[in-house]
Design an enzyme around this catalytic site. Structure first.
Site, PDB file in Angstrom:
ATOM      1  N   CYS B 104       0.903  -1.155   0.000  1.00  0.00           N
ATOM      2  CA  CYS B 104       0.000   0.000   0.000  1.00  0.00           C
ATOM      3  C   CYS B 104       0.938   1.199   0.000  1.00  0.00           C
ATOM      4  O   CYS B 104       1.554   1.502   1.021  1.00  0.00           O
ATOM      5  CB  CYS B 104      -0.913   0.025   1.220  1.00  0.00           C
ATOM      6  SG  CYS B 104      -1.887   1.553   1.309  1.00  0.00           S
ATOM      7  N   CYS B 107      -0.553   4.290   2.372  1.00  0.00           N
ATOM      8  CA  CYS B 107      -0.746   4.147   3.823  1.00  0.00           C
ATOM      9  C   CYS B 107      -0.495   2.697   4.236  1.00  0.00           C
ATOM     10  O   CYS B 107       0.662   2.272   4.294  1.00  0.00           O
ATOM     11  CB  CYS B 107      -2.095   4.678   4.284  1.00  0.00           C
ATOM     12  SG  CYS B 107      -3.536   4.029   3.434  1.00  0.00           S
ATOM     13  N   SER B 108      -1.550   1.949   4.491  1.00  0.00           N
ATOM     14  CA  SER B 108      -1.369   0.616   5.080  1.00  0.00           C
ATOM     15  C   SER B 108      -2.570  -0.276   4.791  1.00  0.00           C
ATOM     16  O   SER B 108      -2.915  -1.111   5.618  1.00  0.00           O
ATOM     17  CB  SER B 108      -1.180   0.759   6.596  1.00  0.00           C
ATOM     18  OG  SER B 108      -2.213   1.590   7.123  1.00  0.00           O
ATOM     19  N   CYS B 109      -3.215  -0.100   3.635  1.00  0.00           N
ATOM     20  CA  CYS B 109      -4.394  -0.913   3.312  1.00  0.00           C
ATOM     21  C   CYS B 109      -4.007  -2.387   3.269  1.00  0.00           C
ATOM     22  O   CYS B 109      -2.980  -2.756   2.678  1.00  0.00           O
ATOM     23  CB  CYS B 109      -4.982  -0.485   1.969  1.00  0.00           C
ATOM     24  SG  CYS B 109      -5.698   1.170   2.044  1.00  0.00           S
TER      25      CYS B 109
END
Lengths: 124, 199
Positions: B104, B107-109
């Protein structure tokens, strides 16, 4: 918080006394990271904002951090998460950033060895 | 509002987090038990073992594999896996010549119901940048050497497409049960930074 970190260093890595881990890594590096994770998801589940709102603010917070040009080893994901959460809370609830600042300053000013009531009901 | 939390004139993050929780609790917007419950769920109950069940089922059940590749969210829902960050799951399959790896970039999906919360390396700025720029080099540094005959596709997860890798079933596992197979599947393999090995 440093007491907690020191304690975690002494905990066994395996066995029934070991802290919860996922593939050898703690899910949260410090208790406050778990709190801000839980607060954000709880507010999303309560409909105060959506997880999509949270993601958008998280992207913005990470981009702001990256724009600072700091060395990547200083990166703290959950500080970005907290920054995103604060913006959503200020935007979607009656709380203001001044109230968060003020309460934070009060907590910083607590005498050493204070025993905040929250410390008793957190599971470990 | 422009300052970043670690600016010198602001309280440290753990204190700000505690202040925020106190204020929200006083207004009845959150309660400690609900937060404890969420933390407990993501620390103890949700993790890569869920995704491993999905992979093992796809390996032994060709019809399930088809459904998984067609509509990931529905297929993992058949096994009871759903919840926050469990929407729009897109399953991509690795084989001997095609390798998908997930990142991602913004961000941090990550598919929480299948893999739990992402590990630190997945959230790290270095991984997010380098896996796009030089995937073959970074994968090699992470212990996965892919030959030049393997095409690498970097999948950038987002809220609209949360990628999940269906790794290749290793040779020599023909006699293993679904449960035994699930025990071989690692989080790293389901993100695409590793392959699954036979025991």
């Amino acid at each position: 918080m440093s007491d907690t970190a020191a304690l975690a260093d002494q905990l066994p890595i395996d066995g029934p006394g070991a802290p919860p881990r996922s593939n050898g890594e703690l899910v949260f590096d410090a208790p406050w990271e778990g709190r801000v994770f839980g607060i954000a998801v709880a507010l999303a589940e309560a409909g105060v904002f959506t997880l999509a709102d949270l993601q958008a603010e998280l992207i913005a917070a990470i981009a702001r951090w990256e724009a600072l040009g700091e060395p990547v080893e200083n990166y703290r994901y959950y500080e970005c998460w907290l920054a995103a959460l604060e913006r959503l809370v200020v935007g979607q609830t009656p709380l203001s950033i001044d109230q968060i600042d003020e309460r934070s300053e009060q907590f910083v000013a607590r005498p050493a060895g204070h025993d905040h009531e929250h410390d008793h009901d957190h599971h470990h | 509002m422009t300052a970043f939390p670690h600016s010198a004139d602001r309280a440290p993050a753990p204190v700000r987090a505690e202040a925020l929780e106190a204020l929200l609790t006083e207004r009845g917007l959150v309660n400690a038990a609900a937060i404890d419950g969420l933390i407990n769920r993501f620390v103890n109950d949700v993790g890569p073992m869920n995704g491993a069940q999905v992979v093992a089922k796809a390996w032994v059940d060709p019809e399930y594999r088809e459904r998984l590749l067609t509509d990931g969210t529905a297929a993992v829902g058949e096994l009871g896996f759903s919840g926050p960050q469990g929407e729009h799951i897109v399953v991509v399959e690795n084989d001997d010549t095609t390798h998908n790896v997930v990142v991602c970039t913004l961000c941090s999906c990550y598919p929480w119901p299948l893999l739990g919360l992402p590990p630190n390396w997945y959230k790290d700025p270095a991984y997010r940048a380098r896996i796009v720029r030089e995937p073959r080099v970074l994968l090699s540094e992470m212990g996965l050497d892919l030959g030049d005959d393997v095409d690498i596709t970097v999948r950038d997860s987002s809220a609209e497409n949360r990628y999940f890798v269906l790794p290749k079933r290793p040779d020599g596992t023909e006699d293993m049960s679904e449960e035994e197979l699930a025990g071989l599947v690692t989080r790293e393999a389901m993100v695409g930074v590793a392959r699954v090995s036979a025991p």
